[in-house]
Design an enzyme around this catalytic site. Structure first.
Site, PDB file in Angstrom:
ATOM      1  N   GLU A 122     -81.530  75.944  26.204  1.00 34.01           N
ATOM      2  CA  GLU A 122     -81.144  76.504  24.897  1.00 34.01           C
ATOM      3  C   GLU A 122     -79.918  77.404  25.085  1.00 34.01           C
ATOM      4  O   GLU A 122     -79.784  78.137  26.073  1.00 34.01           O
ATOM      5  CB  GLU A 122     -82.311  77.279  24.256  1.00 34.01           C
ATOM      6  CG  GLU A 122     -82.028  77.552  22.785  1.00 34.01           C
ATOM      7  CD  GLU A 122     -83.255  77.990  21.971  1.00 34.01           C
ATOM      8  OE1 GLU A 122     -84.318  78.261  22.558  1.00 34.01           O
ATOM      9  OE2 GLU A 122     -83.130  78.044  20.730  1.00 34.01           O
TER      10      GLU A 122
ATOM     11  N   ASP B 212     -78.639  80.104  24.124  1.00 37.61           N
ATOM     12  CA  ASP B 212     -78.579  81.548  24.392  1.00 37.61           C
ATOM     13  C   ASP B 212     -78.647  81.826  25.893  1.00 37.61           C
ATOM     14  O   ASP B 212     -78.311  82.929  26.330  1.00 37.61           O
ATOM     15  CB  ASP B 212     -79.678  82.316  23.633  1.00 37.61           C
ATOM     16  CG  ASP B 212     -81.062  81.718  23.766  1.00 37.61           C
ATOM     17  OD1 ASP B 212     -81.176  80.515  24.037  1.00 37.61           O
ATOM     18  OD2 ASP B 212     -82.042  82.465  23.599  1.00 37.61           O
TER      19      ASP B 212
ATOM     20  N   HIS C  69     -83.477  76.960  31.510  1.00 37.82           N
ATOM     21  CA  HIS C  69     -83.714  76.521  30.120  1.00 37.82           C
ATOM     22  C   HIS C  69     -82.357  76.237  29.486  1.00 37.82           C
ATOM     23  O   HIS C  69     -81.428  77.029  29.624  1.00 37.82           O
ATOM     24  CB  HIS C  69     -84.448  77.662  29.408  1.00 37.82           C
ATOM     25  CG  HIS C  69     -84.721  77.480  27.954  1.00 37.82           C
ATOM     26  ND1 HIS C  69     -84.948  76.269  27.349  1.00 37.82           N
ATOM     27  CD2 HIS C  69     -84.829  78.416  26.956  1.00 37.82           C
ATOM     28  CE1 HIS C  69     -85.180  76.457  26.058  1.00 37.82           C
ATOM     29  NE2 HIS C  69     -85.100  77.741  25.791  1.00 37.82           N
TER      30      HIS C  69
ATOM     31  N   HIS D   8     -90.654  77.010  25.605  1.00 34.57           N
ATOM     32  CA  HIS D   8     -90.921  76.359  24.349  1.00 34.57           C
ATOM     33  C   HIS D   8     -90.081  75.107  24.141  1.00 34.57           C
ATOM     34  O   HIS D   8     -90.095  74.536  23.043  1.00 34.57           O
ATOM     35  CB  HIS D   8     -90.702  77.345  23.186  1.00 34.57           C
ATOM     36  CG  HIS D   8     -89.254  77.780  23.041  1.00 34.57           C
ATOM     37  ND1 HIS D   8     -88.583  77.638  21.848  1.00 34.57           N
ATOM     38  CD2 HIS D   8     -88.376  78.277  23.913  1.00 34.57           C
ATOM     39  CE1 HIS D   8     -87.342  78.077  21.985  1.00 34.57           C
ATOM     40  NE2 HIS D   8     -87.204  78.473  23.234  1.00 34.57           N
TER      41      HIS D   8
ATOM     42  N   HIS E  40     -84.812  87.898  27.770  1.00 34.33           N
ATOM     43  CA  HIS E  40     -84.523  88.711  26.582  1.00 34.33           C
ATOM     44  C   HIS E  40     -85.270  90.039  26.731  1.00 34.33           C
ATOM     45  O   HIS E  40     -86.467  90.039  27.077  1.00 34.33           O
ATOM     46  CB  HIS E  40     -85.042  88.058  25.299  1.00 34.33           C
ATOM     47  CG  HIS E  40     -84.399  86.756  24.960  1.00 34.33           C
ATOM     48  ND1 HIS E  40     -83.094  86.637  24.549  1.00 34.33           N
ATOM     49  CD2 HIS E  40     -84.896  85.497  24.951  1.00 34.33           C
ATOM     50  CE1 HIS E  40     -82.808  85.372  24.292  1.00 34.33           C
ATOM     51  NE2 HIS E  40     -83.889  84.646  24.533  1.00 34.33           N
TER      52      HIS E  40
ATOM     53  N   ASP F  90     -87.598  82.690  28.735  1.00 32.89           N
ATOM     54  CA  ASP F  90     -88.059  83.137  27.413  1.00 32.89           C
ATOM     55  C   ASP F  90     -89.440  83.803  27.461  1.00 32.89           C
ATOM     56  O   ASP F  90     -89.728  84.703  26.657  1.00 32.89           O
ATOM     57  CB  ASP F  90     -88.147  81.946  26.452  1.00 32.89           C
ATOM     58  CG  ASP F  90     -86.801  81.620  25.806  1.00 32.89           C
ATOM     59  OD1 ASP F  90     -85.961  82.521  25.695  1.00 32.89           O
ATOM     60  OD2 ASP F  90     -86.612  80.458  25.411  1.00 32.89           O
TER      61      ASP F  90
ATOM     62  N   TYR G  29     -92.206  88.343  19.311  1.00 32.18           N
ATOM     63  CA  TYR G  29     -91.520  87.247  20.002  1.00 32.18           C
ATOM     64  C   TYR G  29     -92.477  86.076  20.214  1.00 32.18           C
ATOM     65  O   TYR G  29     -92.154  84.919  19.936  1.00 32.18           O
ATOM     66  CB  TYR G  29     -90.990  87.764  21.354  1.00 32.18           C
ATOM     67  CG  TYR G  29     -90.110  86.783  22.064  1.00 32.18           C
ATOM     68  CD1 TYR G  29     -88.720  86.851  21.926  1.00 32.18           C
ATOM     69  CD2 TYR G  29     -90.634  85.774  22.859  1.00 32.18           C
ATOM     70  CE1 TYR G  29     -87.901  85.939  22.567  1.00 32.18           C
ATOM     71  CE2 TYR G  29     -89.834  84.865  23.491  1.00 32.18           C
ATOM     72  CZ  TYR G  29     -88.468  84.957  23.340  1.00 32.18           C
ATOM     73  OH  TYR G  29     -87.660  84.047  23.976  1.00 32.18           O
TER      74      TYR G  29
ATOM     75  N   HIS H 236     -82.182  82.250  14.663  1.00 33.04           N
ATOM     76  CA  HIS H 236     -82.641  81.031  13.982  1.00 33.04           C
ATOM     77  C   HIS H 236     -83.845  81.265  13.053  1.00 33.04           C
ATOM     78  O   HIS H 236     -84.890  80.638  13.152  1.00 33.04           O
ATOM     79  CB  HIS H 236     -82.813  79.821  14.899  1.00 33.04           C
ATOM     80  CG  HIS H 236     -83.646  80.001  16.151  1.00 33.04           C
ATOM     81  ND1 HIS H 236     -84.918  80.467  16.138  1.00 33.04           N
ATOM     82  CD2 HIS H 236     -83.374  79.708  17.445  1.00 33.04           C
ATOM     83  CE1 HIS H 236     -85.391  80.464  17.368  1.00 33.04           C
ATOM     84  NE2 HIS H 236     -84.480  80.021  18.179  1.00 33.04           N
TER      85      HIS H 236
HETATM   86 FE1  FEO Z   1     -85.358  79.249  24.120  1.00 36.92          FE
HETATM   87 FE2  FEO Z   1     -84.043  82.357  24.581  1.00 36.92          FE
HETATM   88  O1  FEO Z   1     -84.040  80.526  24.293  1.00 36.92           O
END
Ligand code: FEO
Length: 392
Positions: free
Chosen positions: A80, A82, A78, A145, A223, A164, A192, A24
């Site tokens: 999101e 991913d 989370h 976040h 990640h 994250d 990051y 993104h």
């Molecule tokens: Fe906020 Fe890795 O997604």
């Protein structure tokens, strides 16, 4: 597909995204991974999933350890996509699993997926879930976040599954940070933080406070690489420093140029900054990605931005960087704007406006040159830099 045991009976079962280059808007030159963890206890628990196109990687890895029908809990830290994208596929097979998540995430999941058949159990900060020999403690980290962000702590293993937080966008077959070039891992952690977590410094400070009472010997983010031993202390201390907006005696000079005039001014500024003993980085925005520039400025005291005037505007590349930086909202900086023009000056004010919006100190007025800088202009901008350095 291989799995990696990070602690006894706790396995990495995620996926590596070797070829992603844009996350993104954030350039991820080293790819990334979506880390999910399977805890083999009396109640088998999967913590987080992966991005939807990688669902089969996750499912195959889990299948190599256990039947999916035997999973009791799926913790969603989370929403999101991913991390949650594979949930619908996983839950089709893990028919006996209860989704464990917080209230904000529960609402978010309903807004992303058809959850009609899902069993969802909500938890809040401090709640503990016994899964046999282990107790999972949940700590909500709202706006770090997303509103739903949460981490899971496994006290018995002194393990923080941090989602994250503390992540890095790196695809590597070596899961542990120590097995990779460590400077690169720390640098990617910094990139990051700068590109994802920068706007949430206050929340990062609160989260670090909430985690400070926990004994942590391993941090496994969702990640990149897993931190262990002294790396845990170091990455927490780096987060603390970034959240407090601490800086070094460092300047970053970012510019664009049409016919070389603004570039000349940028180089005069660098010359003076170096003469003043300030470590300085020079970046042409045409050849540096905005996500690298934001990482450059995270530990800088001074940020100098230069642009020519084009059709009464600043250059589009500088405008794009300013827009990105405005959203990420770095604070506690000293700004200086400069540039060149042909017949109408004034656009450089747009740079100063962003500094003011971010509440940076702007102790020295902007500096603009008509057409080509000469020796006098060189002395004038160098004098401005001396004033800038003297001002604090
Ligand atoms: Fe906020 Fe890795 O997604």
């Amino acid at each position: 597909m291989n799995t990696i045991e990070i602690k006894k009976d706790i396995h990495w079962v995620g996926a590596r995204d070797w070829n992603i280059r844009n996350f993104h808007g954030y350039e991820v030159a080293r790819g990334t991974s979506y880390n999910a963890y399977l805890i083999m206890d009396e109640k088998i628990t999967l913590v987080d999933t992966v991005k939807e196109p990688f669902s089969n990687d996750l499912i195959d890895r889990v299948k190599s350890l256990v039947n999916l029908e035997d999973i009791d809990y799926l913790v969603c830290n989370h929403v999101e996509m991913d991390h949650s994208g594979a949930m619908p596929e996983v839950l089709k097979l893990a028919k006996n699993a209860t989704v464990v998540t917080n209230m904000a995430a529960s609402m978010g999941l309903k807004e992303h997926y058809d959850v009609a058949d899902w069993k969802i159990q909500t938890v809040k900060s401090g709640d503990t879930l016994n899964i046999g020999k282990r107790n999972l403690t949940f700590v909500q980290t709202p706006m770090l976040h997303w509103p739903d962000s949460m981490v899971t702590y496994v006290a018995e293993d002194k393990l923080l599954l941090s989602n994250d937080g503390f992540g890095q966008h790196i695809a590597t077959d070596k899961l542990f940070a120590k097995d990779n070039p460590i400077d690169i891992v720390y640098d990617e952690a910094k990139r990051y933080y700068a590109n994802i977590l920068y706007p949430f410094a206050r929340q990062a400070g609160k989260a670090l406070e909430a985690l400070s009472g926990l004994e942590i010997e391993m941090i496994a983010p969702s990640h990149g690489c897993v931190w262990q031993g002294e790396e845990v202390t170091k990455i927490i201390s780096l987060y603390d420093s970034w959240a407090k907006a601490e800086y070094k005696n460092k300047a970053v000079v970012i510019y664009d140029s049409m016919w070389g005039s603004t570039e000349k001014l940028a180089k005069f500024a660098v010359e003076e900054l170096e003469e003043q003993g300030i470590g300085t980085i020079l970046r042409d925005v045409k050849v540096n990605h905005i996500s690298d520039l934001i990482s450059d400025i995270i530990d800088a005291k001074y940020v100098l931005i230069g642009s020519p005037t084009l059709n009464n505007q600043i250059m589009p590349n500088i405008a794009a960087f300013l827009c990105y930086m405005k959203g990420l909202a770095p604070h506690n900086k000293i700004g200086f704007a400069f540039g060149s023009y042909g017949w109408a000056a004034g656009a450089i004010k747009d740079i100063e406006d962003v500094f003011n919006h971010l509440k940076w100190e702007v102790p020295v007025d902007k500096y603009c040159v008509k057409y080509i800088p000469n020796g006098n202009h060189k002395e004038e901008i160098k004098e401005k830099i001396r004033e800038l350095v003297k001002s604090n």
